[in-house]
Design a protein around this motif. Structure first.
Motif, PDB file in Angstrom:
ATOM      1  N   ILE A  52       3.680   1.241   7.570  1.00  0.00           N
ATOM      2  CA  ILE A  52       2.915   2.483   7.405  1.00  0.00           C
ATOM      3  C   ILE A  52       3.077   3.029   5.984  1.00  0.00           C
ATOM      4  O   ILE A  52       2.114   3.495   5.366  1.00  0.00           O
ATOM      5  CB  ILE A  52       3.342   3.517   8.479  1.00  0.00           C
ATOM      6  CG1 ILE A  52       2.884   3.043   9.870  1.00  0.00           C
ATOM      7  CG2 ILE A  52       2.809   4.910   8.173  1.00  0.00           C
ATOM      8  CD1 ILE A  52       1.378   2.777   9.991  1.00  0.00           C
ATOM      9  N   LEU A  53       4.281   2.901   5.458  1.00  0.00           N
ATOM     10  CA  LEU A  53       4.515   3.335   4.078  1.00  0.00           C
ATOM     11  C   LEU A  53       3.614   2.546   3.126  1.00  0.00           C
ATOM     12  O   LEU A  53       2.966   3.115   2.238  1.00  0.00           O
ATOM     13  CB  LEU A  53       5.991   3.139   3.723  1.00  0.00           C
ATOM     14  CG  LEU A  53       6.412   3.517   2.305  1.00  0.00           C
ATOM     15  CD1 LEU A  53       6.329   5.030   2.086  1.00  0.00           C
ATOM     16  CD2 LEU A  53       7.844   3.057   2.016  1.00  0.00           C
ATOM     17  N   GLU A  54       3.574   1.234   3.318  1.00  0.00           N
ATOM     18  CA  GLU A  54       2.735   0.391   2.448  1.00  0.00           C
ATOM     19  C   GLU A  54       1.263   0.769   2.558  1.00  0.00           C
ATOM     20  O   GLU A  54       0.546   0.831   1.561  1.00  0.00           O
ATOM     21  CB  GLU A  54       2.917  -1.090   2.804  1.00  0.00           C
ATOM     22  CG  GLU A  54       4.146  -1.672   2.141  1.00  0.00           C
ATOM     23  CD  GLU A  54       4.462  -3.081   2.605  1.00  0.00           C
ATOM     24  OE1 GLU A  54       3.570  -3.740   3.186  1.00  0.00           O
ATOM     25  OE2 GLU A  54       5.610  -3.503   2.384  1.00  0.00           O
ATOM     26  N   HIS A  55       0.826   1.033   3.782  1.00  0.00           N
ATOM     27  CA  HIS A  55      -0.569   1.401   3.958  1.00  0.00           C
ATOM     28  C   HIS A  55      -0.864   2.765   3.329  1.00  0.00           C
ATOM     29  O   HIS A  55      -1.963   2.993   2.818  1.00  0.00           O
ATOM     30  CB  HIS A  55      -0.941   1.384   5.446  1.00  0.00           C
ATOM     31  CG  HIS A  55      -2.415   1.345   5.669  1.00  0.00           C
ATOM     32  ND1 HIS A  55      -3.221   0.365   5.150  1.00  0.00           N
ATOM     33  CD2 HIS A  55      -3.250   2.202   6.319  1.00  0.00           C
ATOM     34  CE1 HIS A  55      -4.482   0.602   5.482  1.00  0.00           C
ATOM     35  NE2 HIS A  55      -4.525   1.709   6.193  1.00  0.00           N
ATOM     36  N   CYS A  56       0.120   3.649   3.371  1.00  0.00           N
ATOM     37  CA  CYS A  56      -0.040   4.950   2.715  1.00  0.00           C
ATOM     38  C   CYS A  56      -0.232   4.765   1.215  1.00  0.00           C
ATOM     39  O   CYS A  56      -1.100   5.405   0.606  1.00  0.00           O
ATOM     40  CB  CYS A  56       1.179   5.838   2.981  1.00  0.00           C
ATOM     41  SG  CYS A  56       1.146   6.601   4.608  1.00  0.00           S
ATOM     42  N   VAL A  57       0.574   3.883   0.616  1.00  0.00           N
ATOM     43  CA  VAL A  57       0.427   3.606  -0.819  1.00  0.00           C
ATOM     44  C   VAL A  57      -0.983   3.087  -1.073  1.00  0.00           C
ATOM     45  O   VAL A  57      -1.699   3.555  -1.964  1.00  0.00           O
ATOM     46  CB  VAL A  57       1.477   2.571  -1.291  1.00  0.00           C
ATOM     47  CG1 VAL A  57       1.176   2.125  -2.721  1.00  0.00           C
ATOM     48  CG2 VAL A  57       2.885   3.139  -1.193  1.00  0.00           C
ATOM     49  N   HIS A  58      -1.413   2.133  -0.239  1.00  0.00           N
ATOM     50  CA  HIS A  58      -2.729   1.511  -0.357  1.00  0.00           C
ATOM     51  C   HIS A  58      -3.866   2.553  -0.286  1.00  0.00           C
ATOM     52  O   HIS A  58      -4.850   2.464  -1.013  1.00  0.00           O
ATOM     53  CB  HIS A  58      -2.855   0.476   0.763  1.00  0.00           C
ATOM     54  CG  HIS A  58      -4.180  -0.199   0.842  1.00  0.00           C
ATOM     55  ND1 HIS A  58      -4.644  -1.004  -0.171  1.00  0.00           N
ATOM     56  CD2 HIS A  58      -5.141  -0.182   1.800  1.00  0.00           C
ATOM     57  CE1 HIS A  58      -5.840  -1.451   0.165  1.00  0.00           C
ATOM     58  NE2 HIS A  58      -6.166  -0.969   1.349  1.00  0.00           N
ATOM     59  N   ARG A  59      -3.692   3.537   0.572  1.00  0.00           N
ATOM     60  CA  ARG A  59      -4.740   4.557   0.763  1.00  0.00           C
ATOM     61  C   ARG A  59      -4.621   5.730  -0.203  1.00  0.00           C
ATOM     62  O   ARG A  59      -5.430   6.658  -0.179  1.00  0.00           O
ATOM     63  CB  ARG A  59      -4.708   5.093   2.196  1.00  0.00           C
ATOM     64  CG  ARG A  59      -5.223   4.120   3.240  1.00  0.00           C
ATOM     65  CD  ARG A  59      -6.738   4.158   3.298  1.00  0.00           C
ATOM     66  NE  ARG A  59      -7.249   3.207   4.264  1.00  0.00           N
ATOM     67  CZ  ARG A  59      -8.077   2.217   3.955  1.00  0.00           C
ATOM     68  NH1 ARG A  59      -8.468   2.035   2.722  1.00  0.00           N
ATOM     69  NH2 ARG A  59      -8.514   1.398   4.895  1.00  0.00           N
ATOM     70  N   GLY A  60      -3.579   5.747  -1.005  1.00  0.00           N
ATOM     71  CA  GLY A  60      -3.459   6.800  -2.015  1.00  0.00           C
ATOM     72  C   GLY A  60      -2.694   8.045  -1.598  1.00  0.00           C
ATOM     73  O   GLY A  60      -2.759   9.068  -2.276  1.00  0.00           O
ATOM     74  N   VAL A  61      -1.968   7.964  -0.481  1.00  0.00           N
ATOM     75  CA  VAL A  61      -1.098   9.080  -0.099  1.00  0.00           C
ATOM     76  C   VAL A  61       0.040   9.160  -1.116  1.00  0.00           C
ATOM     77  O   VAL A  61       0.580   8.136  -1.519  1.00  0.00           O
ATOM     78  CB  VAL A  61      -0.525   8.841   1.331  1.00  0.00           C
ATOM     79  CG1 VAL A  61       0.535   9.877   1.694  1.00  0.00           C
ATOM     80  CG2 VAL A  61      -1.650   8.832   2.364  1.00  0.00           C
ATOM     81  N   ARG A  62       0.382  10.365  -1.551  1.00  0.00           N
ATOM     82  CA  ARG A  62       1.435  10.485  -2.576  1.00  0.00           C
ATOM     83  C   ARG A  62       2.779  10.918  -2.007  1.00  0.00           C
ATOM     84  O   ARG A  62       3.821  10.662  -2.606  1.00  0.00           O
ATOM     85  CB  ARG A  62       0.996  11.454  -3.678  1.00  0.00           C
ATOM     86  CG  ARG A  62      -0.270  11.067  -4.423  1.00  0.00           C
ATOM     87  CD  ARG A  62      -0.251   9.631  -4.935  1.00  0.00           C
ATOM     88  NE  ARG A  62       0.943   9.299  -5.710  1.00  0.00           N
ATOM     89  CZ  ARG A  62       1.103   9.536  -6.999  1.00  0.00           C
ATOM     90  NH1 ARG A  62       0.128  10.079  -7.678  1.00  0.00           N
ATOM     91  NH2 ARG A  62       2.219   9.226  -7.616  1.00  0.00           N
ATOM     92  N   VAL A  63       2.736  11.626  -0.891  1.00  0.00           N
ATOM     93  CA  VAL A  63       3.983  12.056  -0.250  1.00  0.00           C
ATOM     94  C   VAL A  63       3.885  11.760   1.234  1.00  0.00           C
ATOM     95  O   VAL A  63       2.913  12.154   1.893  1.00  0.00           O
ATOM     96  CB  VAL A  63       4.239  13.581  -0.432  1.00  0.00           C
ATOM     97  CG1 VAL A  63       5.590  13.971   0.165  1.00  0.00           C
ATOM     98  CG2 VAL A  63       4.145  13.998  -1.894  1.00  0.00           C
TER      99      VAL A  63
END
Ligand code: IPE
Ligand code: IPE
Ligand code: MG
Length: 244
Positions: A52-63
């Motif tokens: 989920i962390l990796e997907h957050c990075v992929h989608r542009g979530v910053r925090v």
């Protein structure tokens, strides 16, 4: 052009949260459904954080703030509590290097008091080692309670001798464990409940809320995209009237 909203089944992500909070719930039920001990569910839950962390990075979530252990979770059976403590220690031990190499900055939100001394040292080390990283912030809410956080903030404000007229929402916010972080835009809860369970109660005042019955270990990239698609359809008004 049609102004109609997309049907729910269409994944259209036009907005992603800057700050996403996740209440990672359902580990126990996930394990129970498989005839496994609850701790096996917690292990599977920890394993899910990375994707989920990796997907957050992929989608542009910053925090990304993840709710890992609440001040109320101390009331669970002692074996489960010690298992959860051990799991955090092991996870830091095993994954710190990789998280650091991937540019993840780790923060902790919660009370240090009450956490075993050795685990405290591991947490502080993880913060120190990753402090210059800037790809994404992983803020771990551990031994976290929103009410405890507010009381701790009030205590520090009194200790610092802040005068009543100096107190503002902005100043207060800086005294919270999350001081320096923007408010969460979206709170996702897995495991089906529709409650905050004392998570970011001050900071989530204007957060969008999304809940899914999926248990946390099963919550994958597609599930997160569904939450983002739903978030994309929300109209955030912050009390105002929007001009169309
Ligand atoms: C969430 O899963 C993780 C923690 C609270 C530590 P639960 O352990 O609450 O799982 P359920 O809700 O019992 O299924
Ligand atoms: C919230 O889950 C806490 C975490 C996910 C760490 P709980 O399982 O503790 O919440 P309740 O008891 O259902 O409200
Ligand atoms: Mg639960």
């Amino acid at each position: 052009m049609s102004t109609q909203r997309q049907p729910d089944s269409t994944l259209e992500i036009t907005a992603t949260p800057y700050h996403l909070g996740i209440i990672m719930d359902g580990n126990g039920r996930w394990a129970q459904a498989r005839g496994l001990p609850r701790l096996a569910g917690h292990q599977a839950g920890v394993d899910n954080i990375r994707r989920i962390l990796e997907h957050c990075v992929h989608r542009g979530v910053r925090v990304l703030t993840i709710y890992a252990f609440s001040t109320e979770n101390w009331q669970r059976p002692p074996e489960e509590v010690s298992g959860l403590m051990r799991l955090l220690g092991l996870t830091i031990q095993r994954q710190l290097n990789e998280l650091n190499n991937n540019g993840v900055k780790i923060l902790h939100s919660g009370r240090m008091e009450g956490i075993h001394h050795h685990l405290q040292k591991q947490i502080l080390n993880a913060l120190e080692v990753t402090k210059h990283n800037d790809r994404i912030i992983l803020n771990v809410a551990f031994n976290y309670g929103g009410r405890a956080e507010i009381l701790d903030a009030v205590r520090h404000i009194i200790q610092d001798g802040i005068a009543p007229e100096q107190l503002s929402e902005e100043l207060f916010t800086n005294y919270l464990y999350t001081g320096g972080l923007p408010d969460p835009d979206l709170i996702v809860r897995t495991g089906g409940e529709w409650r905050l369970s004392n998570f970011l109660i001050w900071q989530a005042a204007y957060a969008e809320y999304y809940t899914t019955p999926t248990y946390w270990p099963d919550f994958d990239e597609q599930e997160l995209d569904k939450a983002f698609a739903e978030y994309s359809q929300r109209e955030r008004r912050f009390g105002r009237v929007l001009q169309k």
